[in-house]
Motif scaffolding. Structure first.
Motif, PDB file in Angstrom:
ATOM      1  N   ASN A   1      38.717 -29.585  11.715  1.00 23.69           N
ATOM      2  CA  ASN A   1      37.552 -30.471  11.588  1.00 23.69           C
ATOM      3  C   ASN A   1      36.974 -30.412  10.180  1.00 23.69           C
ATOM      4  N   ASP A   2      36.464 -31.542   9.741  1.00 23.18           N
ATOM      5  CA  ASP A   2      35.719 -31.587   8.489  1.00 23.18           C
ATOM      6  C   ASP A   2      34.496 -30.684   8.603  1.00 23.18           C
ATOM      7  N   VAL A   3      34.144 -29.999   7.530  1.00 21.49           N
ATOM      8  CA  VAL A   3      32.941 -29.168   7.532  1.00 21.49           C
ATOM      9  C   VAL A   3      31.920 -29.853   6.620  1.00 21.49           C
ATOM     10  N   PRO A   4      30.847 -30.408   7.202  1.00 21.08           N
ATOM     11  CA  PRO A   4      29.870 -31.070   6.330  1.00 21.08           C
ATOM     12  C   PRO A   4      29.219 -30.071   5.393  1.00 21.08           C
ATOM     13  N   SER A   5      29.128 -30.435   4.139  1.00 19.42           N
ATOM     14  CA  SER A   5      28.537 -29.545   3.145  1.00 19.42           C
ATOM     15  C   SER A   5      27.007 -29.518   3.314  1.00 19.42           C
ATOM     16  N   ASP A   6      26.384 -28.405   2.881  1.00 15.69           N
ATOM     17  CA  ASP A   6      24.922 -28.314   2.968  1.00 15.69           C
ATOM     18  C   ASP A   6      24.259 -29.407   2.142  1.00 15.69           C
ATOM     19  N   MET A   7      24.858 -29.705   0.988  1.00 19.45           N
ATOM     20  CA  MET A   7      24.296 -30.734   0.121  1.00 19.45           C
ATOM     21  C   MET A   7      25.435 -31.651  -0.333  1.00 19.45           C
ATOM     22  N   GLU A   8      25.086 -32.853  -0.705  1.00 20.76           N
ATOM     23  CA  GLU A   8      26.096 -33.792  -1.239  1.00 20.76           C
ATOM     24  C   GLU A   8      25.669 -34.104  -2.666  1.00 20.76           C
TER      25      GLU A   8
END
Ligand code: F0G
Length: 481
Positions: free
Chosen positions: A400-407
């Protein structure tokens, strides 16, 4: 350094003059579109010939000084016992106050050696924030990286002076839960790269040490941006205003048990090292150095870079060197804020970070907003930044993709390379883009490597927004720029 003009505005002022220049080319927007499409919308895969201002990174791209270049001419290429190494060891002793030095070809090589020596399957490695290569090495060694930052760290727009601090109660809880025997070490990164180059305070570093020392856990400082962190301590931490950068660096080193660094940043060379006063740690790592890097006196670096690093370590203690990029970043961030463009504040240590989550809030994280913004900025300006968001996170073990804390879109500021007009130009094109931000869409992968995918992965636009943006640009600026 910054200087106040008579009208009250503050500008970064260069305490050096330019004696060698390198030509750059501003390719027309249509060529930039072709280049970014060929690069799979990944700015890492662009070629220099297609880039106007290279703001990908401040790593290995800094302008070296005349003294560094002169030192390179005096290098000793001896495989073993090189005099260049002894100059490096002398600088580490004089500036850091550290006795034992292990050179490595760059920062991640030092991380590899630390992982090989100390990081075991099932361990935890608490830190103020991860860096991509750090996490890759510690994950590969079977450990879990724990990021124990404070609540303020991920608040993009903040006036907290030390967003790189460790949350002490979270650290205490993590150590209790894991048990000290399962902790490889605790790592503090001098200016947390991935969340905006934010410094830690000496007060926080000392408090971390006070927590881990009685448990027999050692404290590692990633000092890749040590002089910038020291510069911020001098500006922001009560009691340090009259201290020199050298004194502050010395204090950091006296608290840490071991320091490793990428020499490509504060030191303005291409290399890395590990340094410590702890003989036990040094002796545990040392046998692996010739296995993975090179002999003890060069560790995979060219002897020229070893010489230049010895000079760079001394020079980075000068106030105007330590502050060279920090003050330019402050100016750059200020320009963008005037234009209401969302950026990370306070201005940090290595780059101006644009908050893609707010810039293009219509693009969900699953469509990689920071990657899309990096590509859009390149199309609109020829400036190359770097995605620091979910593309920079590898998938979890289930795929699964791991959403980053910030973009974040990172527009790095290499030391002593670009000028005020360059920052003004990029800020202007960003303003143009911000007014058309709804045109920017998302990205999807069509080639995706399993580790550190941001380096080589290829993506395409969802919809045809790259071409549409280019057409809008040509309408406003013509086909020649
Ligand atoms: N630690 C930090 C804090 C870094 O910023 C980097 C590299 C490394 C370790 C790894 O060092 O590249 O010499 O192997 N940062 C670069 C960047 C790559 O662009 O921010 P390295």
């Amino acid at each position: 350094m910054s200087i106040r003009l008579s009208n009250g505005t503050e500008i970064p002022i260069e305490m050096h003059k330019v004696r060698v220049v390198q030509k750059v080319r501003l390719a027309p927007a249509r060529d930039r579109l072709r280049a970014i499409e060929e690069a799979g919308y990944n700015t890492f895969l662009l070629r220099t010939r297609d880039i106007f201002l290279d703001m990908l990174t401040d790593s290995g791209t800094n302008a070296m000084t005349d003294n560094q270049l002169a030192a390179m001419m005096q290098s000793d290429d001896a495989y073993a016992g090189s005099e260049s190494f002894y100059k490096l060891a002398g600088a580490v002793k004089d500036i850091f106050g550290l006795e034992y030095v292990l050179p490595a070809h760059q920062g991640r090589a030092a991380e590899h050696l630390l992982a090989k020596t100390f990081v075991k399957p099932g361990h935890i490695v608490p830190m103020n924030y991860h860096f991509t290569t750090t996490k890759a090495h510690f994950d590969l060694a079977g450990a879990k990286v724990l990021e124990l930052y404070t609540d303020e760290a991920l608040n993009a727009e903040s006036d907290c002076p030390f967003k790189g601090n460790m949350d002490l109660s979270r650290l205490r809880a993590a150590l209790e839960k894991a048990g000290p025997e399962n902790v490889s070490f605790v790592r503090m990164e001098a200016t947390t790269n991935l969340i905006g180059g934010q410094p830690f305070s000496l007060e926080n570093l000392r408090a971390v040490k006070a927590l881990v020392e009685p448990l027999g856990i050692f404290l590692v400082v990633d000092g890749s941006l040590i002089s910038e962190n020291a510069y911020f301590i001098r500006q922001r931490e009560p009691g340090y205003q009259d201290k020199s950068i050298l004194e502050i660096i010395r204090e950091i080193m006296a608290v840490a048990d071991l320091c490793y660094l990428s020499g490509r940043k504060s030191c303005s060379v291409r290399g890395g090292l590990i340094a410590t006063n702890r003989k036990d740690l040094y002796e545990a790592i040392r046998p692996w150095l010739p296995v993975y890097e090179g002999f003890f006196t060069y560790g995979g670096m060219s002897s020229k870079e070893v010489e230049a690093m010895a000079v760079g370590i001394r020079e980075m203690t000068e106030l105007e060197v330590a502050g060279a990029s920090a003050d330019a970043i402050k100016y750059f961030v200020g320009l963008l804020r005037q234009k209401k463009i969302p950026v990370v504040t306070p201005a940090g240590g290595l780059a101006c970070h644009v908050d893609a989550m707010r810039f293009i809030d219509h693009v969900p994280q699953s469509r990689y907003p920071a990657g899309a913004l990096a590509a859009a900025v390149y199309i609109a300006s020829g400036a190359r930044g770097m995605e620091r968001g979910s593309v920079s996170m590898d998938r979890d073990s289930e795929g699964n993709d791991v959403p980053s804390d910030m973009e974040l879109l990172r527009l790095a500021v290499p030391r002593r390379v670009y000028t005020m007009s360059h920052y003004q130009y990029v800020a202007d094109r960003l303003e143009w883009l911000y007014a058309r931000r709804r045109m920017i869409g998302g990205l999807e992968f069509y080639e995706e490597p399993p580790v550190l995918r941001f380096f080589a992965g290829k993506m395409r636009t969802i919809g045809n927004w790259g071409a549409e943006l280019t057409a809008a640009f040509e309408k406003d600026f013509g086909t020649q720029c």
